[in-house]
Structures are given as C-alpha cells and as structure tokens.
Motif scaffolding. Structure first.
Motif, PDB file in Angstrom:
ATOM      1  N   ASN A  82       0.772  -1.257   0.000  1.00  0.00           N
ATOM      2  CA  ASN A  82       0.000   0.000   0.000  1.00  0.00           C
ATOM      3  C   ASN A  82       0.785   1.278   0.000  1.00  0.00           C
ATOM      4  OD1 ASN A  82      -2.723  -0.046  -0.064  1.00  0.00           O
ATOM      5  ND2 ASN A  82      -2.753  -1.237   1.780  1.00  0.00           N
ATOM      6  N   SER A  83       1.632   1.516   0.918  1.00  0.00           N
ATOM      7  CA  SER A  83       2.012   0.621   1.976  1.00  0.00           C
ATOM      8  C   SER A  83       1.809   1.312   3.309  1.00  0.00           C
ATOM      9  CB  SER A  83       3.483   0.261   1.791  1.00  0.00           C
ATOM     10  OG  SER A  83       4.056  -0.149   2.981  1.00  0.00           O
ATOM     11  N   GLY A  84       0.974   0.713   4.128  1.00  0.00           N
ATOM     12  CA  GLY A  84       0.734   1.264   5.452  1.00  0.00           C
ATOM     13  C   GLY A  84       2.032   1.374   6.233  1.00  0.00           C
ATOM     14  N   HIS A  85       2.927   0.454   5.967  1.00  0.00           N
ATOM     15  CA  HIS A  85       4.189   0.443   6.688  1.00  0.00           C
ATOM     16  C   HIS A  85       5.009   1.698   6.383  1.00  0.00           C
ATOM     17  CE1 HIS A  85       7.704  -1.178   8.661  1.00  0.00           C
ATOM     18  NE2 HIS A  85       8.418  -0.932   7.583  1.00  0.00           N
ATOM     19  N   ILE A  87       3.969   4.567   5.274  1.00  0.00           N
ATOM     20  CA  ILE A  87       3.359   5.792   5.765  1.00  0.00           C
ATOM     21  C   ILE A  87       3.532   5.924   7.271  1.00  0.00           C
ATOM     22  CG2 ILE A  87       0.972   4.995   6.069  1.00  0.00           C
ATOM     23  CD1 ILE A  87       0.323   7.782   4.846  1.00  0.00           C
ATOM     24  N   LEU A  88       3.500   4.805   7.979  1.00  0.00           N
ATOM     25  CA  LEU A  88       3.726   4.874   9.424  1.00  0.00           C
ATOM     26  C   LEU A  88       5.142   5.361   9.711  1.00  0.00           C
ATOM     27  CD1 LEU A  88       2.026   1.655  10.828  1.00  0.00           C
ATOM     28  CD2 LEU A  88       1.389   4.029  11.279  1.00  0.00           C
ATOM     29  N   ALA A  91       5.353   9.011   9.008  1.00  0.00           N
ATOM     30  CA  ALA A  91       4.740   9.774  10.098  1.00  0.00           C
ATOM     31  C   ALA A  91       5.656   9.790  11.321  1.00  0.00           C
ATOM     32  CB  ALA A  91       3.380   9.177  10.460  1.00  0.00           C
ATOM     33  N   TYR A 214       3.794  10.254  -6.320  1.00  0.00           N
ATOM     34  CA  TYR A 214       2.751   9.259  -6.516  1.00  0.00           C
ATOM     35  C   TYR A 214       3.298   7.964  -7.074  1.00  0.00           C
ATOM     36  CZ  TYR A 214      -1.272  11.999  -5.235  1.00  0.00           C
ATOM     37  OH  TYR A 214      -2.191  12.697  -4.526  1.00  0.00           O
ATOM     38  N   ASP A 219       3.965   9.259   0.950  1.00  0.00           N
ATOM     39  CA  ASP A 219       2.723  10.003   0.972  1.00  0.00           C
ATOM     40  C   ASP A 219       3.039  11.486   0.853  1.00  0.00           C
ATOM     41  OD1 ASP A 219       0.305  11.362   1.971  1.00  0.00           O
ATOM     42  OD2 ASP A 219      -0.331   9.320   2.408  1.00  0.00           O
ATOM     43  N   ARG A 221       1.494  13.997   1.569  1.00  0.00           N
ATOM     44  CA  ARG A 221       0.941  14.871   2.602  1.00  0.00           C
ATOM     45  C   ARG A 221       1.895  15.123   3.753  1.00  0.00           C
ATOM     46  NH1 ARG A 221      -4.484  11.421   3.197  1.00  0.00           N
ATOM     47  NH2 ARG A 221      -2.893   9.818   3.129  1.00  0.00           N
ATOM     48  N   ILE A 222       2.875  14.230   3.910  1.00  0.00           N
ATOM     49  CA  ILE A 222       3.765  14.378   5.056  1.00  0.00           C
ATOM     50  C   ILE A 222       5.135  14.882   4.614  1.00  0.00           C
ATOM     51  CG2 ILE A 222       4.843  13.206   7.022  1.00  0.00           C
ATOM     52  CD1 ILE A 222       2.511  11.246   6.992  1.00  0.00           C
ATOM     53  N   THR A 228       3.452  19.725   7.780  1.00  0.00           N
ATOM     54  CA  THR A 228       2.285  18.966   7.368  1.00  0.00           C
ATOM     55  C   THR A 228       1.073  19.611   8.014  1.00  0.00           C
ATOM     56  OG1 THR A 228       3.531  16.935   7.213  1.00  0.00           O
ATOM     57  CG2 THR A 228       1.197  16.697   7.655  1.00  0.00           C
ATOM     58  N   PHE A 233      -0.340  19.384   0.164  1.00  0.00           N
ATOM     59  CA  PHE A 233       0.764  18.475   0.041  1.00  0.00           C
ATOM     60  C   PHE A 233       1.990  19.210   0.521  1.00  0.00           C
ATOM     61  CE2 PHE A 233      -2.145  17.088  -3.389  1.00  0.00           C
ATOM     62  CZ  PHE A 233      -2.418  15.846  -2.866  1.00  0.00           C
TER      63      PHE A 233
ATOM     64  N   LEU B  88      -1.331  12.141  10.167  1.00  0.00           N
ATOM     65  CA  LEU B  88      -0.306  12.135  11.216  1.00  0.00           C
ATOM     66  C   LEU B  88      -0.903  11.689  12.540  1.00  0.00           C
ATOM     67  CD1 LEU B  88       1.780  15.345  10.578  1.00  0.00           C
ATOM     68  CD2 LEU B  88       2.569  12.991  10.455  1.00  0.00           C
ATOM     69  N   ARG B 221      -5.336   2.589   5.204  1.00  0.00           N
ATOM     70  CA  ARG B 221      -4.177   1.736   5.422  1.00  0.00           C
ATOM     71  C   ARG B 221      -3.815   1.571   6.882  1.00  0.00           C
ATOM     72  NH1 ARG B 221      -0.453   4.964   1.244  1.00  0.00           N
ATOM     73  NH2 ARG B 221      -1.481   6.630   2.372  1.00  0.00           N
ATOM     74  N   THR B 228      -1.473  -2.718  10.847  1.00  0.00           N
ATOM     75  CA  THR B 228      -1.064  -2.027   9.638  1.00  0.00           C
ATOM     76  C   THR B 228       0.223  -2.688   9.170  1.00  0.00           C
ATOM     77  OG1 THR B 228      -2.009   0.051  10.355  1.00  0.00           O
ATOM     78  CG2 THR B 228      -0.196   0.189   8.801  1.00  0.00           C
ATOM     79  N   ASN B 229       0.247  -3.108   7.931  1.00  0.00           N
ATOM     80  CA  ASN B 229       1.492  -3.714   7.463  1.00  0.00           C
ATOM     81  C   ASN B 229       1.716  -3.405   5.997  1.00  0.00           C
ATOM     82  OD1 ASN B 229      -0.284  -5.378   6.180  1.00  0.00           O
ATOM     83  ND2 ASN B 229      -0.169  -6.937   7.764  1.00  0.00           N
ATOM     84  N   PHE B 230       2.569  -4.175   5.385  1.00  0.00           N
ATOM     85  CA  PHE B 230       2.907  -3.869   3.996  1.00  0.00           C
ATOM     86  C   PHE B 230       1.790  -4.106   3.010  1.00  0.00           C
ATOM     87  CE2 PHE B 230       7.183  -4.177   5.701  1.00  0.00           C
ATOM     88  CZ  PHE B 230       7.776  -3.104   5.066  1.00  0.00           C
TER      89      PHE B 230
END
Lengths: 334, 334
Positions: A82-85, A87-88, A91, A214, A219, A221-222, A228, A233, B88, B221, B228-230
């Motif tokens: 996605n990747s949630g990873h 973006i975490l 952040a 993109y 992301d 936004r950060i 932010t 953006f 965030l 995500r 939350t993962n990949f």
C-alpha cells in the motif's frame, strides 16, 4: 527487486490462462508476472476484469495517469503493497522532533548546495559581477556551515530564507537584462516579470514533484521542512527545494539569454504581472525538454534524465525513513 | 445519499464526453455520475482508461469481485480529501502503543456489543434454544468484562475470537434449518452453505467500509485492531467488526427465514460451496435495501440509513484521533 512496467502506447491489457499481456496494434507483449511490481499506464489502455484478477493474485498495483501525465488513481489488489508500513514510518519521522529536524536540515542543505552550484557555475561566466557572485558563494557557504547549529524547523527555514536572498541577489548579474530585474521576491501576484517567471516555474516544479511522489510509496501529505497541515501536500515542496535551482532558475536564465521570452510575453493583471499564454507555452515546452535532458549519474554510473533524478531522490528518502540508508541530498556535478 | 451500482452482466464500462455508460449486449445503460458513490463489479467487465479518468474526477470507487464472489481489488481515485494532519494523528495513534491498544479495545467492545445485541434480540424469539442463547449472552458479557485487562492487541484479538465462537454457536438456534448448519467457521473456500453466506456477506461489508472511509479524511491503510502492514487495507476491517452483525448476519437470518435463499442457490465448486450467481444477486439486492433502511439515531434525534451509520462511525473515529471527543462505538438500539 521487482520491476515497474510503463505503458505509453494505446491498447489492451488482457489475460490468457496464467499469463498477462499487453496488446497493441495487434501485437502481444507478455508481462513477466513474477517479476512485475506495478504497472504505470500513460496511454489509452483498456483493462479486462480477468486481467485484474490475475494481477491481484500476483499483487501487482496498476496506476493510471491522464493525458497530461497527472495521476488519476490506482487499482489496488486485495492484498498489496500500500504501503501502510511506509506511511507509518514517514509519520514517525515527522512526529519525532529529532528525526524531523534531521530530515528538514538535509533538505535545506540540499537546497542551499544547489543554489551554490548555480552561482558557482555563473561566477566565471558573467560579464560583470564576478566579485559579487564570489561574495555570495561565501555567504551561501556560511549558511551551510551554520545548519548543524539550528535546533528547530523554524530556524532552518530562516537560514534557508537568508540563503535564498543571497542567491536571488545574484540574478541581476546572471541575467544582465534591464527588462528582467529581480528587485525583490514578490508573489501572489508577482510584481515584475522575473518574479512572474520564478512563480510560474516553481509551481510547475511542485506539481512534477507531486507526480513523482505518486510513483513511490511515500505520501505527499507528510513533509518535513514544510509543515504537514490541513489540505496541502508538503513532501513535494521539500523535494522541490532541491530541484528548483536546476529545473526552474537555470531554465529562466536560458530562456532569457536566448531571448526565447521577452517583455512582450507578459500581461499586466490584477495588480501584478503574469506570463502570457504564449509565454507559458514556451516555458512549459522548454521545461519539458529540460526534464528529459540526461545527465551522468555519479553512483549509477549511467545517464539519467532530470526527471528520473527526482524519482531517485524520492527512493533515497524512502530508504532513509525505512532505516535502510542515510539520506544524502543530490548535488549537481557541473 | 449517493447510490451503489452493482454490475452482474458482462460488458464494458465506457465514457462518452461527460457521461459514463455500461455497454452490454449492444445496449447502453447510462450511469448517473453525480448520484453514484461506488460501483461493484461481479460480471466480466472491461474498463477503459477514459472511464476511470472521469470516475476519478467524480470520486467514484470501483470494486471488483471474481466469479466466486471474492473481493479482488479496487480502483481508488486519487485522494481527494487531503489532510496530512489527520493522517499524522492517525499514525500517532498507531505508533503509540497505549493509544493503539485503547482504540483496538474499543473496536472489540463495539464488535462484541453488537454480537450481544443480535443474540439478545433472538433470545426471546427462537423456537428452541432460549436457554442456550441466554447462556451465550452471559459468555459475551464475560468477554466484555475482561477487555480492560487485555494488554496487547494479540490478547484483544484472542478475546474477540472466543466471543465470536460463542456468537456463531447461536446461529443454528436462530436459523433452525438443517440445510444451513453452522458446524464451524470455514473460509477459502467455505465448506458449507452458511459459511458461504457469511464469507460473501463479510467481504461485501469490508468493501463498503472501504468506500465509506474514502469519503472521510481517514486513511484506510492504518488500522488499530488489525495490524497495519505492507500489504492490506486495515481500517476497513476494524470498522466492519462493528457492522458485520447487523449488516451481514441479521441479513442472512432474514434471507433464510423468508426462504429467499434455499439450498438450490448454492454451487459446489473447487472443494467448497459457493453462492450461485442468482444467489449473489438476491443477497446483494437485499444488502442494498438493508443499507438504505433507516434507523432512528439516538444522538442525532433523526433517522439515518445503515450505510450512513457507518460514515458517522468514521467521523467519530476521526474526532477521537484528533482529540476532540472520545470514541464510543455504535450500539444498535433494538
């Protein structure tokens, strides 16, 4: 590392049993499914559901861009990167004051470093003002030197601002044209022609940076140097700092030096001065050429386009936030 | 409230100027773009890029399901509601162990609370098994009671799992039909008819949750109960926990009780049992009706649709992560 497939032709993405192919002008090009990470679609491409089903199984994302190269949207497989990873992690680097400060400092260093390169390049080439340009290089060096002592993003922003002032004060020597005096930075609206060019070029640069972001897992936004906040953006603004001197400013010098833009290419509007439509066309066409220009790349040992350089910069930032490799901002070689 | 379009036929999604249509068997069905929230594709449908471009402008999500009714993936338009600030905060609530645990606990509480409501509703209505249902309510209460003592997301997940077991063990009493025995939970593929219904309903519920999240500032995500993962959206899974009992399970009871689905609506396939095409159509049509059903809302003092309820839940989660108001999961009134 799996590859990204870019499709610029018109055609159809189809599936036959357990293989995927792109059909264009009656020709089939097979897609190495096990080796493909994602597909970027720029052409007019139709996609069958059977294609998407198999792409989904193989965790291939598909990203769409419109005719102008702007990002439209993505097909995300049920399970995918996605990747949630990422973006975490992104952040985390913002929320942790020290980590944010570190990255913000690197962006400012990259930005001032690029300004310095531009001034140095012209220092031996200007008709008059060599002395002044050399003095400005000294000032930029000073600003680079004091970066490690800045302990907040606001302080870094202030140093960047002062460096930029010194940098802009070289423009009159570099351009040497009374129709295009800098005077001082004015925006929204720009109050003279040179400022109109800078504003227009910068906004193009921010948008290109956004498109490139993109194409990564980052992301937009950060951001780190640029705060932010709601509805904006900011990572693209950070990234653009490093590329504005080469993408925008040097392009302006080139356009004015070659007389490709003259004072007739500007309109007086709503209290300010703006590039005319034909002026914009000229600017955009030359910007596009510039982005396609290739330069040799120190570490890759091959030539890459300026635009690609921006993407590579993003991959470096991504590696940094994932803790894989410390980020070092790009420095032009010339 | 904007509508969901379900496509079961084979055909093509195309664009003509500023209108979108679905072409099937040479017939064009126009899609009311301003009034469409999302499109669920079950048939063999091709999509042109020009269609997706316009769908993206109109912020329409497109969700794909394969022949077996499994969710395949989604076309997600370019993010339109941009809030770096919200993301965030969302990340902060994940990265901070205590904050994440707190939210995960609330989701489990909401989930078990809804299961309890369903069992309680039927406890006075079942022909046989009142005693057993009352006993299960006691078990669910116990699981609710021990939630505050769980100190990791894994422990919370385990409690949720046990509660769900107790909950599913009431289904045979509630349904009371030998053609639809629960036996045990089986997935990919489901091994009996009731499990086929639960799987199909749940995947619809996850997808609807994804569409609703897209209409807020939240990022799908980053979930809390679901890690939350990949590779996966996870906030929609968290949200769905609270709504599966009312959106999916009660719908199943209704469909079976009214004999709207019988054993003839299932196909034996690839080692499992799946809903037939006509069965899927019936399920989706009734799910859609259900989502439009309005219920009176305790705090708003007016009636809102079930689907709207899901959106309101997301707004509450958003307020929670922004520190504006502590999140309280929705509890059905009946």
């Amino acid at each position: 590392m799996k590859k990204t497939l870019y499709i610029f032709n018109n055609g159809e993405l189809r599936r036959k049993d357990n293989s995927l192919y792109f059909e264009t002008d009656g020709q089939r090009k097979f897609i190495p499914v096990e080796d493909t990470n994602d597909i970027f679609i720029f052409g007019e491409v139709d996609v069958t559901k059977r294609f998407l089903e198999f792409a989904s199984q193989k965790e291939i994302c598909i990203h769409y861009f419109n005719h102008y190269g702007y990002y439209v949207g993505s097909f995300y497989p049920r399970e995918h990167l996605n990747s949630g990873h990422v973006i975490l992690k992104q952040a985390e680097h913002y929320l942790d004051q020290q980590k944010r400060l570190h990255l913000a400092r690197l962006f400012v260093r990259g930005s001032i470093g690029q300004m310095r390169r531009v001034v140095k390049y012209y220092a031996s080439r200007v008709k008059s003002g060599q002395e002044q340009l050399t003095e400005r290089i000294g000032r930029l060096d000073h600003h680079l030197d004091i970066l490690p002592q800045q302990n907040s993003v606001e302080e870094l922003m202030a140093v960047e601002g002062h460096a930029r002032e010194a940098y802009y004060s070289t423009f009159d020597y570099i351009i040497g044209d009374d129709d295009f005096r800098f005077v001082k930075r004015s925006q929204r609206p720009p109050l003279n022609r040179l400022n109109a060019l800078i504003s227009f070029g910068n906004s193009l640069c921010y948008t290109i940076a956004l498109s490139e972001i993109y194409k990564t897992y980052l992301d937009p936004r950060i951001g780190y140097l640029h705060a932010t906040n709601f509805r904006r953006f900011s990572l693209n603004l950070d990234l653009a700092e490093i590329f504005k001197p080469i993408f925008v400013d040097r392009l302006i010098f080139y356009l004015l030096n070659k007389k490709m833009l003259t004072k007739d290419d500007f309109d007086r509007q709503t209290g300010g001065i703006l590039l005319s439509d034909s002026g914009k066309r000229t600017f955009v066409a030359e910007m596009d050429k510039r982005l396609k220009t290739t330069v040799s790349h120190r570490h890759l040992g091959r030539s890459v386009s300026y635009r690609r350089l921006m993407r590579l910069e993003l991959y470096k930032i991504q590696k940094h936030i994932l803790g894989e490799k410390e980020y070092e901002p790009y420095q032009a070689l010339w």
